[in-house]
Design a protein around this motif. Structure first.
Motif, PDB file in Angstrom:
ATOM      1  N   TRP A  19     -14.230   4.201  -3.591  1.00 33.77           N
ATOM      2  CA  TRP A  19     -13.723   2.881  -3.196  1.00 33.77           C
ATOM      3  C   TRP A  19     -12.320   2.633  -3.746  1.00 33.77           C
ATOM      4  O   TRP A  19     -11.456   2.085  -3.062  1.00 33.77           O
ATOM      5  N   THR A  20     -12.076   3.027  -4.968  1.00 31.22           N
ATOM      6  CA  THR A  20     -10.748   2.824  -5.570  1.00 31.22           C
ATOM      7  C   THR A  20      -9.678   3.582  -4.809  1.00 31.22           C
ATOM      8  O   THR A  20      -8.591   3.067  -4.513  1.00 31.22           O
ATOM      9  N   ILE A  21      -9.989   4.842  -4.453  1.00 30.11           N
ATOM     10  CA  ILE A  21      -9.005   5.648  -3.712  1.00 30.11           C
ATOM     11  C   ILE A  21      -8.749   5.041  -2.330  1.00 30.11           C
ATOM     12  O   ILE A  21      -7.603   4.989  -1.855  1.00 30.11           O
ATOM     13  N   SER A  22      -9.810   4.545  -1.677  1.00 32.40           N
ATOM     14  CA  SER A  22      -9.632   3.947  -0.347  1.00 32.40           C
ATOM     15  C   SER A  22      -8.766   2.691  -0.404  1.00 32.40           C
ATOM     16  O   SER A  22      -7.857   2.491   0.410  1.00 32.40           O
ATOM     17  N   ILE A  23      -9.044   1.807  -1.400  1.00 30.78           N
ATOM     18  CA  ILE A  23      -8.276   0.557  -1.505  1.00 30.78           C
ATOM     19  C   ILE A  23      -6.820   0.850  -1.827  1.00 30.78           C
ATOM     20  O   ILE A  23      -5.895   0.250  -1.245  1.00 30.78           O
ATOM     21  N   VAL A  24      -6.569   1.783  -2.737  1.00 33.47           N
ATOM     22  CA  VAL A  24      -5.183   2.116  -3.084  1.00 33.47           C
ATOM     23  C   VAL A  24      -4.453   2.690  -1.885  1.00 33.47           C
ATOM     24  O   VAL A  24      -3.269   2.396  -1.648  1.00 33.47           O
ATOM     25  N   SER A  25      -5.144   3.508  -1.077  1.00 37.40           N
ATOM     26  CA  SER A  25      -4.506   4.088   0.111  1.00 37.40           C
ATOM     27  C   SER A  25      -4.142   3.000   1.117  1.00 37.40           C
ATOM     28  O   SER A  25      -3.047   3.008   1.690  1.00 37.40           O
ATOM     29  N   LEU A  26      -5.078   2.045   1.330  1.00 37.18           N
ATOM     30  CA  LEU A  26      -4.771   0.949   2.264  1.00 37.18           C
ATOM     31  C   LEU A  26      -3.606   0.107   1.780  1.00 37.18           C
ATOM     32  O   LEU A  26      -2.731  -0.281   2.569  1.00 37.18           O
ATOM     33  N   GLY A  31       1.950  -1.597   2.209  1.00 41.92           N
ATOM     34  CA  GLY A  31       3.241  -1.800   1.556  1.00 41.92           C
ATOM     35  C   GLY A  31       4.364  -1.086   2.277  1.00 41.92           C
ATOM     36  O   GLY A  31       5.463  -1.620   2.444  1.00 41.92           O
ATOM     37  N   ILE A  32       4.102   0.144   2.724  1.00 42.41           N
ATOM     38  CA  ILE A  32       5.144   0.891   3.442  1.00 42.41           C
ATOM     39  C   ILE A  32       5.474   0.198   4.767  1.00 42.41           C
ATOM     40  O   ILE A  32       6.650   0.065   5.153  1.00 42.41           O
ATOM     41  N   TYR A  33       4.419  -0.274   5.478  1.00 38.31           N
ATOM     42  CA  TYR A  33       4.660  -0.957   6.750  1.00 38.31           C
ATOM     43  C   TYR A  33       5.432  -2.259   6.539  1.00 38.31           C
ATOM     44  O   TYR A  33       6.361  -2.576   7.289  1.00 38.31           O
ATOM     45  N   GLY A  34       5.051  -3.030   5.491  1.00 42.07           N
ATOM     46  CA  GLY A  34       5.764  -4.273   5.219  1.00 42.07           C
ATOM     47  C   GLY A  34       7.212  -4.033   4.839  1.00 42.07           C
ATOM     48  O   GLY A  34       8.106  -4.782   5.237  1.00 42.07           O
TER      49      GLY A  34
END
Length: 542
Positions: A19-26, A31-34
């Motif tokens: 779950w931690t890896i998934s949330i950090v990836s999202l 952030g990159i898109y913003g």
């Protein structure tokens, strides 16, 4: 294979780690898109803001024809273009006459049209004047948009056919802004000063919701005059009421009185003349004297003619004659009088009516409520104080009433909790009351409680230490290897702490042998040993 390594790595991760890896990836992707979106939008700056739809359409069409990228925001009222082309596009739009809004000023007459009629020229002049006034009104910081409509005066040889100039101003206030009180008179006077023959009273100012923001005062307008008089009367009554509250509150107390003021004000202004005569005092105004004297002369005798008219030197005897004298004196007296001419201001107070209601005093005796009315002396003091504070003049008919009645809150007031010391049936003070009255006894009791509490804590800690030492000194006797295959529940039940605690102490060689045997059993049957340990811990209550 890399895929097998990735799968193996994923299987080795816990659910929380996944779950931690998934949330950090999202979050990283967002952030990159913003950042990319912000970078793209940062290169745009507003070209125009607050445009009307009919003005934004031609501007967008012009940008499309020129192939310029643009963005719309604020529901199409704001147009943004690339930062490096803002100034250039503004000049191009101005050259093309965009945006074409109703705020066209006197530049309407820059182009000469020889075939224009007088009526069209008159209409263009009114449009230009309205546009200039719209620009001036929009220069106010709190106003976003403005529309001005003018009706120019119509002259006529007949007086009843003449119509004065009129104007209406429709404004849109910026979001979150509030117009100051001085804005309405300023706008009305601005418009009235720019139009010939226009009075500020004939200018109406409205907002986008249709609310009339100013109240023009016209001659003969009964409604506006009545509303203005009512507001002035309410203001006078409110000021007097506040003055009485601030005067009586320190004396009577907050919430223990009520005041009401009624003021009769005259809204007519003018001049008044007063002439007073004093019959007891008279003054001589003028005096004149006249004296008349008359005498009778003997008539002339002789023959009429020249000879009788010539002087005769012959002496004649004197004849007696008559002389009359009259004197007249006139003296004029007037009664003393005084003439006064006064200017009556608008809003003068003609009559005041004030009422003051006082609350009763309340006391509790043996749990019963006792109400006491204010004394007559106190009521007289309050009466004189209120009359002086309100500036009352009883000669003109002012009225002041001071009454006292119990308030509803006073009638429902609960008896306060008694602070008297509690006594026992035999008349002595209760133990708690004795402790309150004797500080030394309270301090001694507190010290005794601290000592008892400290001793109890020390005894409990000693008992726990002794129990822990007993457990360490009595090593548990492990079952033989042949019995290690029994169930954990059976082992825990057969080898209770009480039985183990009663076992005799073992020698060093025996302890070492048992330790080696326990290690071997643990390596072979780890789950059974773990169950045995859990059973021991459960029985010990750890």
């Amino acid at each position: 294979m890399p895929t097998e390594q990735i799968n193996r790595l994923l299987r080795a991760l816990t659910v929380q780690q996944r779950w931690t890896i998934s949330i950090v990836s999202l979050l990283l992707v967002a952030g990159i898109y913003g950042f990319l979106e912000w970078e793209r939008n940062a290169s745009f700056r507003p070209l125009y803001t607050g445009l009307a739809p009919e003005d934004a359409g031609p501007v967008v069409q012009k940008l499309k024809e020129d192939g310029v990228a643009y963005k719309l925001s604020d529901n199409g009222t704001a147009i943004s273009v690339p930062d490096d082309r803002v100034a250039e596009l503004r000049l191009e739009m101005a050259g093309a006459g965009l945006p074409k809004s109703g705020r066209i000023g006197f530049e309407l007459f820059d182009k000469t049209n020889f075939g224009i009629t007088e009526f069209a020229e008159h209409v263009n002049y009114r449009r230009a004047l309205e546009g200039e006034l719209e620009r001036s009104v929009m220069s106010v910081a709190e106003i976003e948009q403005a529309r001005v409509h003018i009706s120019l005066p119509q002259d006529s040889v007949f007086t009843e056919s003449r119509q004065p100039a009129k104007a209406s101003v429709l404004i849109k206030i910026r979001r979150g802004a509030v117009l100051p009180d001085s804005a309405m008179p300023a706008i009305t006077n601005l418009v009235a000063s720019a139009v010939e023959g226009l009075s500020p009273d004939n200018v109406a100012v409205l907002d986008m919701r249709g609310n009339l923001l100013n109240r023009p005062k016209r001659a003969g307008d009964v409604d506006d005059s009545s509303s203005g008089a009512l507001e002035y009367r309410q203001k006078v009554e409110h000021d007097l009421d506040a003055k009485l509250d601030s005067t009586l509150e320190p004396l009577v107390g907050a919430g223990r009185f009520r005041t009401a003021v009624s003021a009769d004000c005259t809204m007519n202004s003018g001049e008044q003349s007063e002439e007073t005569f004093d019959p007891d005092h008279s003054v001589m105004v003028s005096s004149s004297k006249t004296e008349d004297t008359s005498s009778q002369v003997r008539p002339t005798e002789g023959v009429p003619g020249t000879a009788s008219n010539l002087p005769d030197n012959t002496p004649r005897p004197a004849t007696p004659g008559s002389t009359t004298s009259r004197k007249t004196e006139n003296v004029n007296y007037e009664t003393s009088h005084t003439v006064k001419r006064m200017t009556i201001p608008q809003g003068a107070i003609q009559r005041l009516s004030v009422s003051v209601l006082l609350d009763y005093d309340v006391q509790f005796e043996n749990g019963k409520r006792v109400l006491t009315a204010p004394s007559p002396d106190r009521i007289k003091v309050i009466h004189d104080l209120v009359a002086a504070a309100a500036g009352m003049n009883f000669d003109r008919g002012d009225q002041l009433i001071v009454e006292s009645l119990p308030f509803e809150s006073t009638m429902n007031l609960e008896a306060p909790v008694s602070d008297a010391p509690v006594k026992t049936p035999n008349g002595t003070l209760a133990p708690v009351e004795q402790l309150k009255k004797d500080p030394k006894l309270m301090i001694g009791l507190a010290a005794l409680l601290v000592l008892v509490l400290g001793g109890a804590i020390f005894a409990i800690s000693k008992m726990k230490g002794a129990r822990a030492a007993t457990v360490v000194r009595t090593a548990p006797q492990l079952p033989p290897a042949s019995e290690a295959t029994q169930r954990p529940a059976d082992l825990g039940a057969s080898q209770s702490p009480s039985a183990l605690g009663a076992a005799p102490a073992l020698g060093p060689a025996r302890v070492e042998a048992l330790t080696t045997q326990a290690r071997a059993v643990t390596q072979k049957n780890a789950e059974i040993c773990a169950g045995v340990l859990r059973g021991w811990l459960k029985e010990e209550g750890v």
